[in-house]
Design a protein around this motif. Structure first.
Motif, PDB file in Angstrom:
ATOM      1  N   VAL A   1     -72.258  58.201 -44.086  1.00  0.00           N
ATOM      2  CA  VAL A   1     -71.720  59.188 -45.018  1.00  0.00           C
ATOM      3  C   VAL A   1     -72.649  60.398 -45.093  1.00  0.00           C
ATOM      4  CG1 VAL A   1     -71.190  59.628 -47.447  1.00  0.00           C
ATOM      5  CG2 VAL A   1     -70.403  57.510 -46.365  1.00  0.00           C
ATOM      6  N   ALA A   2     -73.946  60.148 -45.221  1.00  0.00           N
ATOM      7  CA  ALA A   2     -74.900  61.256 -45.303  1.00  0.00           C
ATOM      8  C   ALA A   2     -74.891  62.083 -44.026  1.00  0.00           C
ATOM      9  CB  ALA A   2     -76.299  60.712 -45.573  1.00  0.00           C
ATOM     10  N   GLU A   3     -74.792  61.424 -42.878  1.00  0.00           N
ATOM     11  CA  GLU A   3     -74.770  62.145 -41.594  1.00  0.00           C
ATOM     12  C   GLU A   3     -73.551  63.044 -41.496  1.00  0.00           C
ATOM     13  OE1 GLU A   3     -74.465  61.145 -36.796  1.00  0.00           O
ATOM     14  OE2 GLU A   3     -74.632  59.532 -38.276  1.00  0.00           O
ATOM     15  N   GLN A   4     -72.398  62.546 -41.916  1.00  0.00           N
ATOM     16  CA  GLN A   4     -71.174  63.348 -41.826  1.00  0.00           C
ATOM     17  C   GLN A   4     -71.218  64.546 -42.768  1.00  0.00           C
ATOM     18  OE1 GLN A   4     -68.637  62.643 -39.542  1.00  0.00           O
ATOM     19  NE2 GLN A   4     -70.216  61.222 -38.819  1.00  0.00           N
TER      20      GLN A   4
ATOM     21  N   GLY B   1     -65.807  67.885 -43.933  1.00  0.00           N
ATOM     22  CA  GLY B   1     -65.181  68.004 -45.244  1.00  0.00           C
ATOM     23  C   GLY B   1     -65.328  66.737 -46.077  1.00  0.00           C
ATOM     24  N   ARG B   2     -65.523  66.914 -47.371  1.00  0.00           N
ATOM     25  CA  ARG B   2     -65.685  65.776 -48.264  1.00  0.00           C
ATOM     26  C   ARG B   2     -64.407  64.953 -48.367  1.00  0.00           C
ATOM     27  NH1 ARG B   2     -70.250  65.655 -51.210  1.00  0.00           N
ATOM     28  NH2 ARG B   2     -69.265  64.122 -52.588  1.00  0.00           N
TER      29      ARG B   2
ATOM     30  N   TYR C   1     -64.381  61.035 -47.545  1.00  0.00           N
ATOM     31  CA  TYR C   1     -63.943  60.112 -48.597  1.00  0.00           C
ATOM     32  C   TYR C   1     -62.841  59.196 -48.088  1.00  0.00           C
ATOM     33  CZ  TYR C   1     -61.246  58.539 -52.610  1.00  0.00           C
ATOM     34  OH  TYR C   1     -60.527  57.778 -53.484  1.00  0.00           O
ATOM     35  N   ARG C   2     -61.884  59.735 -47.347  1.00  0.00           N
ATOM     36  CA  ARG C   2     -60.767  58.911 -46.872  1.00  0.00           C
ATOM     37  C   ARG C   2     -61.227  57.860 -45.871  1.00  0.00           C
ATOM     38  NH1 ARG C   2     -56.253  63.737 -45.964  1.00  0.00           N
ATOM     39  NH2 ARG C   2     -55.788  64.067 -48.204  1.00  0.00           N
ATOM     40  N   VAL C   3     -62.125  58.236 -44.986  1.00  0.00           N
ATOM     41  CA  VAL C   3     -62.617  57.273 -44.002  1.00  0.00           C
ATOM     42  C   VAL C   3     -63.411  56.161 -44.690  1.00  0.00           C
ATOM     43  CG1 VAL C   3     -64.100  56.980 -41.992  1.00  0.00           C
ATOM     44  CG2 VAL C   3     -62.620  58.984 -42.145  1.00  0.00           C
ATOM     45  N   ALA C   4     -64.318  56.543 -45.579  1.00  0.00           N
ATOM     46  CA  ALA C   4     -65.107  55.533 -46.289  1.00  0.00           C
ATOM     47  C   ALA C   4     -64.220  54.644 -47.156  1.00  0.00           C
ATOM     48  CB  ALA C   4     -66.181  56.211 -47.139  1.00  0.00           C
TER      49      ALA C   4
ATOM     50  N   THR D   1     -67.840  60.310 -54.133  1.00  0.00           N
ATOM     51  CA  THR D   1     -66.918  60.614 -55.223  1.00  0.00           C
ATOM     52  C   THR D   1     -65.664  61.297 -54.688  1.00  0.00           C
ATOM     53  OG1 THR D   1     -68.806  60.905 -56.696  1.00  0.00           O
ATOM     54  CG2 THR D   1     -66.687  61.779 -57.437  1.00  0.00           C
ATOM     55  N   ARG D   2     -64.539  60.865 -55.217  1.00  0.00           N
ATOM     56  CA  ARG D   2     -63.275  61.439 -54.750  1.00  0.00           C
ATOM     57  C   ARG D   2     -63.211  62.924 -55.093  1.00  0.00           C
ATOM     58  NH1 ARG D   2     -57.248  58.933 -55.885  1.00  0.00           N
ATOM     59  NH2 ARG D   2     -56.086  60.394 -54.563  1.00  0.00           N
ATOM     60  N   PRO D   3     -62.961  63.781 -54.113  1.00  0.00           N
ATOM     61  CA  PRO D   3     -62.902  65.220 -54.409  1.00  0.00           C
ATOM     62  C   PRO D   3     -61.749  65.537 -55.346  1.00  0.00           C
ATOM     63  CG  PRO D   3     -63.115  64.805 -52.048  1.00  0.00           C
ATOM     64  CD  PRO D   3     -62.811  63.492 -52.684  1.00  0.00           C
ATOM     65  N   ARG D   4     -61.963  66.507 -56.185  1.00  0.00           N
ATOM     66  CA  ARG D   4     -60.920  66.914 -57.118  1.00  0.00           C
ATOM     67  C   ARG D   4     -59.806  67.616 -56.360  1.00  0.00           C
ATOM     68  NH1 ARG D   4     -62.767  70.124 -62.361  1.00  0.00           N
ATOM     69  NH2 ARG D   4     -63.731  68.065 -62.642  1.00  0.00           N
ATOM     70  N   ALA D   5     -58.579  67.194 -56.635  1.00  0.00           N
ATOM     71  CA  ALA D   5     -57.435  67.792 -55.947  1.00  0.00           C
ATOM     72  C   ALA D   5     -57.265  69.245 -56.360  1.00  0.00           C
ATOM     73  CB  ALA D   5     -56.167  67.006 -56.271  1.00  0.00           C
TER      74      ALA D   5
END
Length: 428
Positions: free
Chosen positions: A153-156, A162-163, A167-170, A197-201
Motif C-alpha cells: 500500500v505504501a509503495e503504491q 490514486g487512493r 483502496y479497491r485493490v486492498a 481509509t476509504r476516499p470520500r466520494a
C-alpha cells in the motif's frame, strides 16, 4: 483422575479449572477479566470440536497460582495466555503449506462468480490479475503478514497511484482473506487493518427542477424518440440505469399505474451485456407511476404495437433497438450528454438522473422515509447518508414549527392566566 491423567501425559481437561482460585483472587482486576474471557474462549473452542491438548494448553503450574499476599495480576501472565489461544486457533485451521496466494485467489474468484453480480466479479478479477497476483502470488498463503500488505500500500501511494484504486485493490484482498478465515484456511486476516481509509466520494452533480423540466421538454420537442420517454421514466421514478434498460413489458401494468422491477441490465467493461436480478433484494419491488410516466409508457406501447402483427401482446424489452436487442448503456450515456450540452446544462451521468429525482422529492418536502421507499433503498440510513445535506431545510422547518407551537402555547397562557394547564391542552 486428573492426577492419573497428568502422570500418563494425556491430561486435556479445562486448563482454567485449577485456575479458579486465580480468577476469584483477581476478581475486579484486569487480569481477572482476562481469565474470564480466556475461559469463555476455551469453552467456545471445545464446542466447535477443537481439541486442545496439553501441548497447546499446559496445565497451570504451581508458579502460576499466587501465594498468600502475592499480587495475582503479576502471576496470571496474560501474554502467555494470549499466545496459547493464538496457537490454538492456528492449530484448528486446515494446514495447506503448498497453497500459494495466486492459487487461492483463483479459487476464490471461481466461487464468487456464482454468487455476485457480473460487474462486481469483473472488478474483483481485474484487481486480482492486475495487482494482487503480481505482488503476492508466489507467497504461500500461510506466510502472508500484515507488513507485506502495508508495504505494498505504501509503495503504491508513494508512486502516485490514486487512493481510490489502491483502496479497491486492498479491499479485494481483505474480502478474499475473510473468506479464507471463515473456511478455517487461515487463523486470522493479515489484511484486516491494512486497507487505507476509504476516499470520500465526490459530491454528486444534480439538476434542479427547472433544469430537469427544460431537458425533458427539449427532448420531447426536438427528438420525440424512445430515449425521450426513457429519460422521462428515469427522472419520474428514480430507477437505476440497469433497471430501466432491463425492464420488460410483462412487468409494466398501466391499468394499475405500477411496474415491477425484476431485471437489471449490466455491461462488463462496456462490452459484454448481462441480464440478471436487481442490485439488492429491496430493489426487487413495485414502483408507482405518475400520469407523466404512464403517458411515456403508452407512447412506447403504441410504437411497439405498430411494429407487431395485430393482436400480438406486448413482450420483450420496453426500451430496445429495432431488432429487440438491449440498448447499450454507453450509447444511452452519450446521448444524454450530447442532448444536455445543447441546453448548456451541467454535465451528469445516467445514475445522476436518479439523484436528481431524489433531490427534487426531498426539496419538495416529501418525508425522507417515503423517498427511501420510492428509491427502494435497503435501509433508511442509506438515504440519509446520500441525501442528508438536503435535509437541513427540513430541519429549519421543523424547528420553526416547534417555535410556533411554543409561541402559541405561551399566548394562550397569557390569555387565560387562571387556567394555564387548560390553555396549554387546548393549544396542543
Amino acid at each position: 483422575m486428573e492426577d492419573r491423567a497428568r502422570r500418563s501425559g494425556h491430561w486435556s481437561s479445562n486448563p482454567f479449572r485449577e485456575a479458579g482460585s486465580i480468577g476469584r483472587a483477581a476478581a475486579g482486576t484486569s487480569a481477572g477479566g482476562y481469565v474470564g474471557r480466556a475461559a469463555q474462549s476455551w469453552r467456545r473452542s471445545r464446542s466447535m470440536g477443537v481439541g486442545l491438548s496439553r501441548s497447546i494448553f499446559p496445565p497451570p503450574t504451581a508458579s502460576a497460582i499466587p501465594a498468600a499476599g502475592q499480587d495475582s495480576t503479576v502471576a496470571i501472565r496474560p501474554r502467555r495466555l494470549s499466545a496459547c489461544f493464538w496457537r490454538a486457533s492456528a492449530r484448528a485451521c486446515i494446514g495447506e503449506p503448498d497453497l500459494t496466494i495466486r492459487a487461492y485467489l483463483l479459487q476464490w474468484l471461481t466461487a464468487k462468480e456464482r454468487l455476485l453480480q457480473p460487474t462486481t466479479v469483473a472488478g474483483y478479477r481485474d484487481n486480482v490479475h492486475r495487482d494482487l497476483i503480481p505482488a503476492f502470488g508466489t507467497l504461500p498463503l500461510e506466510d502472508l503478514r500484515a507488513r507485506h500488505v502495508e508495504a505494498w500500500v505504501a509503495e503504491q501511494l508513494n508512486a502516485g497511484r490514486g487512493r481510490v484504486i489502491v483502496y479497491r485493490v486492498a479491499s479485494t484482498l481483505r474480502t478474499a482473506l475473510n473468506s479464507a478465515v471463515r473456511a478455517r484456511r487461515l487463523a486470522y486476516n493479515p489484511a484486516q487493518y491494512c486497507v487505507p481509509t476509504r476516499p470520500r466520494a465526490a459530491e454528486r452533480v444534480c439538476w434542479d427542477p427547472q433544469q430537469a423540466a427544460a431537458f425533458l421538454h427539449h427532448n420531447a420537442r426536438h427528438y420525440a424518440d424512445q430515449l425521450s420517454d426513457l429519460f422521462e421514466v428515469m427522472i419520474g421514478t428514480g430507477m437505476r440505469r440497469g433497471e430501466i434498460l432491463g425492464l420488460h413489458w410483462t412487468d409494466v401494468h398501466l391499468a394499475e399505474h405500477t411496474l415491477f422491477v425484476r431485471w437489471s441490465l449490466s455491461a462488463v467493461n462496456n462490452n459484454e451485456l448481462h441480464l440478471g436480478p436487481p442490485k439488492t433484494r429491496a430493489s426487487r419491488n413495485w414502483i408507482a407511476l405518475s400520469p407523466r410516466v404512464a403517458s411515456a409508457f403508452r407512447r412506447q406501447a403504441a410504437i411497439h404495437r405498430r411494429l407487431q402483427p395485430a393482436g400480438t401482446p406486448l413482450g420483450g424489452l420496453v426500451f430496445a433497438g429495432y431488432d429487440g436487442a438491449p440498448l447499450r448503456p454507453q450509447w444511452v450515456l452519450d446521448q444524454l450528454r450530447r442532448r444536455s450540452t445543447e441546453l448548456a446544462l451541467p454535465r451528469i451521468g445516467l445514475h445522476d438522473l436518479r439523484h436528481t429525482a431524489a433531490t427534487i422529492m426531498i426539496s419538495s418536502g416529501i418525508p425522507v422515509a417515503i423517498v427511501s421507499k420510492t428509491l427502494r433503498h435497503s435501509t433508511l440510513a442509506t438515504t440519509v447518508n446520500l441525501y442528508g445535506h438536503l435535509l437541513k431545510y427540513a430541519a429549519h422547518d421543523a424547528t420553526s414549527a416547534l417555535a410556533a407551537a411554543l409561541d402559541q402555547a405561551d399566548h394562550e397562557r397569557t390569555q387565560h392566566p387562571e387556567h394555564p394547564t387548560r390553555a396549554l391542552r387546548s393549544a396542543a
